[in-house]
Design a protein around this motif. Structure first.
Motif, short mmCIF file in Angstrom:
data_model
loop_
_atom_site.label_atom_id
_atom_site.label_comp_id
_atom_site.label_asym_id
_atom_site.label_seq_id
_atom_site.Cartn_x
_atom_site.Cartn_y
_atom_site.Cartn_z
N TYR A 249 64.87 -7.37 39.73
CA TYR A 249 64.56 -6.22 40.58
C TYR A 249 65.46 -6.16 41.84
N HIS A 250 65.81 -7.47 42.14
CA HIS A 250 66.91 -7.45 43.31
C HIS A 250 68.15 -7.09 42.73
N LEU A 251 68.32 -7.62 41.73
CA LEU A 251 69.87 -7.20 41.04
C LEU A 251 69.71 -5.58 40.74
N GLU A 252 68.67 -5.13 40.14
CA GLU A 252 68.73 -3.71 39.69
C GLU A 252 68.64 -2.68 41.25
N ALA A 253 68.12 -3.19 42.08
CA ALA A 253 67.97 -2.50 43.24
C ALA A 253 69.23 -2.42 44.09
N GLY A 254 69.98 -3.57 43.80
CA GLY A 254 71.53 -3.71 44.28
C GLY A 254 72.23 -2.73 43.75
N ILE A 255 72.14 -2.80 42.40
CA ILE A 255 72.86 -1.50 41.72
C ILE A 255 72.46 -0.29 41.95
N ALA A 256 71.25 -0.04 42.21
CA ALA A 256 71.00 1.32 42.47
C ALA A 256 71.38 1.91 43.85
N TYR A 257 71.39 0.72 44.87
CA TYR A 257 71.82 0.88 46.17
C TYR A 257 73.20 1.66 46.03
N TRP A 258 74.05 0.72 45.28
CA TRP A 258 75.51 1.19 45.15
C TRP A 258 75.63 2.69 44.58
N HIS A 259 74.73 3.08 43.94
CA HIS A 259 74.77 4.37 43.27
C HIS A 259 74.43 5.49 44.10
N THR A 260 73.98 5.17 45.31
CA THR A 260 73.44 5.98 46.31
C THR A 260 74.68 6.55 47.30
N ILE A 261 75.83 5.55 46.88
CA ILE A 261 77.25 5.93 47.72
C ILE A 261 77.94 6.79 46.61
N LYS A 262 78.18 8.14 46.58
CA LYS A 262 78.85 8.88 45.94
C LYS A 262 80.30 8.62 45.72
N ASN A 263 80.99 8.14 46.60
CA ASN A 263 82.26 7.96 46.78
C ASN A 263 82.77 6.74 45.95
N ASP A 264 83.67 6.97 45.05
CA ASP A 264 84.19 5.74 44.42
C ASP A 264 85.08 5.00 45.29
N SER A 265 84.90 3.60 45.08
CA SER A 265 86.01 2.81 45.61
C SER A 265 85.78 1.51 44.87
N THR A 266 86.86 0.68 45.17
CA THR A 266 87.04 -0.75 44.30
C THR A 266 85.70 -1.30 44.54
N GLU A 267 85.58 -1.55 46.02
CA GLU A 267 84.51 -2.44 46.27
C GLU A 267 82.94 -1.94 45.50
N LYS A 268 82.93 -0.77 45.60
CA LYS A 268 81.49 -0.08 44.79
C LYS A 268 81.37 -0.61 43.31
N TRP A 269 82.49 -0.42 42.64
CA TRP A 269 82.25 -0.85 41.26
C TRP A 269 82.40 -2.18 40.89
N GLU A 270 83.40 -3.08 41.78
CA GLU A 270 83.30 -4.38 41.80
C GLU A 270 81.80 -5.03 42.10
N SER A 271 81.16 -4.53 43.10
CA SER A 271 80.04 -5.03 43.37
C SER A 271 78.88 -4.59 42.26
N ILE A 272 79.04 -3.49 41.73
CA ILE A 272 78.22 -3.04 40.69
C ILE A 272 78.47 -4.02 39.33
N LEU A 273 79.93 -4.28 39.12
CA LEU A 273 80.07 -4.83 37.89
C LEU A 273 79.44 -6.37 38.08
N GLN A 274 79.76 -7.36 39.34
CA GLN A 274 79.22 -8.30 39.60
C GLN A 274 77.53 -8.42 39.48
N LEU A 275 76.86 -7.62 39.80
CA LEU A 275 75.39 -7.27 39.62
C LEU A 275 75.01 -7.41 38.15
N TYR A 276 75.75 -6.42 37.28
CA TYR A 276 75.35 -6.45 35.92
C TYR A 276 75.71 -7.63 35.41
N ASN A 277 76.56 -8.50 35.65
CA ASN A 277 77.09 -9.82 35.41
C ASN A 277 75.74 -10.51 35.35
N GLN A 278 75.31 -10.73 36.60
CA GLN A 278 74.06 -11.37 36.96
C GLN A 278 72.88 -11.16 36.28
#
Lengths: 414, 116
Positions: free
Chosen positions: A299-328
């Motif tokens: 749930y922590h991981l999914e919440a983290g992913i959901a958190y990043w999705h509340t930020i509409k602007n694309d950035s490398t940081e956003k998608w790198e973070s989301i990728l790492q969270l999905y990895n875990q």
């Protein structure tokens, strides 16, 4: 008559559902799970009387107080009847006696909350199949009607009725008591409850039922019950907060996710103005709370992913973070949807071609969402292939609403 | 489908082969991506563990020495369990393992299933 009949038409169902679940929870705790049906009967009877009386005499000054008084009275009558049965008839039947306490039914706010919390644990007991847990929670803790539940699960009334009856029977024969598990056990038991609540939330969020209002209610109910757990000292564990954060974030996009016709609007095409800022803030609050301690649950991981999705602007940081969270997340818990979403994140960082290469290793060719993803990835790279995948998706999709969404994508490519 | 144990080894001693802090950072991300790829294919059975530097070796005669296996320059750094159709496929998956970039290697062994 107080108020116009139009107001009554809107007020009554909502009032009934809200108060029904409170009354049932308190009665269930009072009577115990063996008598769950009695608790439901008394509650239903109360509302039947309300419908009849209010229909004739109009709404009382204080409808809630009226309901509670009648529920208490009916309950007292019921108890007396059972005591008579006990004294006079049971000995003749030579069965075991149970004692029925004559204490008054306590419908205070505190007791309502406590009863709901305790009933939640009882209904989400691991001996019941998950779908029974969810159905019982919807019926007893949330007060939804059997038809409403059947509609959401895309099944019929009879199936749900059977599920509820069998569930109650299992709880009865296993002698499950209503009460909070011992402190040492709470951690184990709470996982079952959270799984149930998450499933309930997803039913509302992803359900293909056309009834948008009902689906939103499911989500709100799941959030309300998770909130009960988060408020209570004994059950407020970090991953409860994480689940609540996750639900808030998802729910914040509820209005932006679907068209009036029920078609899904893809994340990057959603109108941000329709995102609910209050829910997003509440999500942040609970995510912060969840971050205390060392625990990292799914749930922590999914919440983290959901958190990043509340930020509409694309950035490398956003998608790198989301990728790492999905990895875990995938290492912890594989799911086809997770694998597909990870691939989408990958496409944002390494480009569509790299993502296509990874996607083709996933082995999900029978999954319509896989083909929807490839339809998106091949867009403007190879539109023929994109169309082929979308057509395959159309063929594999299960519901009209999903098919309509895919058709929308196809017309864009034509 | 079979299950395979992947054992990661590299030289932790010789000064020339040690990665810099920046390289280690980059490697962490690469490991997560490599594992994530495997997990996304639903081929990760157990994400395994990393092993610490210190250890012991016990030999016959109750001889206990400081380990890991001192005679060999390379030490086992960790392990992971995956599932795959064959040893060949497991080897193919291992070709993109980040440990290869720092002079390490991957040993792949087929796990013999428990008979009930």
């Amino acid at each position: 008559m107080k108020g116009s009949s139009l107001q009554e038409n809107e007020l009554l169902p909502h009032l009934f559902r809200t108060e029904y679940r409170k009354i049932v929870a308190v009665l269930a705790r009072h009577y115990g799970l063996e008598q769950l049906s009695i608790a439901e009967d008394v509650a239903s009877d109360t509302f039947l009387t309300a419908s009849e009386t209010w229909g004739l005499k109009g709404l009382p000054e204080n409808p809630v107080a009226w309901l509670y008084t009648v529920a208490k009275n009916k309950s007292r009558d019921q108890l007396r009847r059972m005591a008579v049965f006990d004294k006079k008839l049971r000995p003749a039947l030579k069965t075991e006696t149970t004692s029925y306490p004559e204490t008054d039914i306590d419908l205070s706010e505190q007791n309502i909350r406590d009863s709901q919390l305790q009933t939640m644990f009882a209904l989400c007991d691991p001996i019941l199949p998950l779908e029974s847990q969810v159905a019982l929670t919807l019926r007893i803790l949330c007060g939804f009607g059997i038809d409403e539940i059947a509609d959401a699960f895309l099944t019929n009334r009879e199936t749900i009725s059977k599920r509820l009856t069998r569930g109650k029977e299992k709880l009865r024969s296993a002698n499950i008591r209503i009460g909070l598990p011992a402190t040492g056990e709470i951690k184990q038991r709470i996982d079952a409850v959270l799984t149930s609540l998450y499933l309930l939330f997803n039913e509302g969020y992803y359900s293909s039922s056309r009834d948008n209002v009902l689906r939103k209610d499911f989500c709100l109910e799941a959030m309300r019950l998770t909130g009960l757990l988060a408020e209570n000292e004994q059950t407020a564990l970090p991953h409860v907060d994480a689940l609540l954060a996750l639900m808030c974030y998802h729910a914040s996009r509820f209005d932006a996710r679907t068209t009036e016709k029920g078609e899904i609007i893809r994340y990057d095409e959603q109108d941000i103005a329709l995102w609910n800022d209050e829910l997003i803030s509440t999500g942040h609050y609970y995510l912060n709370k969840a971050s205390r301690g060392k625990e990292l649950s799914r749930y922590h991981l999914e919440a983290g992913i959901a958190y990043w999705h509340t930020i509409k602007n694309d950035s490398t940081e956003k998608w790198e973070s989301i990728l790492q969270l999905y990895n875990q997340l995938l290492c912890l818990n594989y799911s086809p949807l997770g694998a597909l979403n990870r691939t989408y994140a990958l496409s944002k960082i390494e480009g569509k071609r790299a993502a296509i290469e990874e996607a083709e290793k996933l082995g999900l060719t029978k999954n319509h969402l896989y083909h929807v993803l490839l339809g998106y990835l091949y867009e403007n790279i190879d539109n023929q292939k994109a169309k082929a995948h979308l057509n395959e998706a159309l063929f594999l999709a299960n519901t009209e609403t999903e098919k309509n969404g895919i058709r929308r994508e196809l017309t864009k490519l034509a | 489908m079979n299950e395979f144990l992947l054992i990661f080894r590299r030289d932790y001693k010789s000064a020339e082969t040690q990665p810099s802090p920046e390289q280690l950072q980059k490697m962490m991300k690469e490991w997560q991506n490599w594992m994530g790829n495997i997990a996304a294919q639903n081929k990760l059975v157990n994400s395994g563990n990393r092993l610490s530097d210190e250890g012991k070796v016990v030999k016959p005669g109750s001889l206990v020495t400081d380990g890991p296996y001192v005679e060999i320059k390379e030490a086992i750094g960790g392990y992971v369990i995956i599932r795959a159709e064959s040893l060949e496929e497991a080897a193919e998956i291992s070709k993109s393992c980040p440990i290869l970039k720092v002079g390490g290697n991957v040993e792949i062994r087929t796990i013999i299933p428990m008979e009930m």
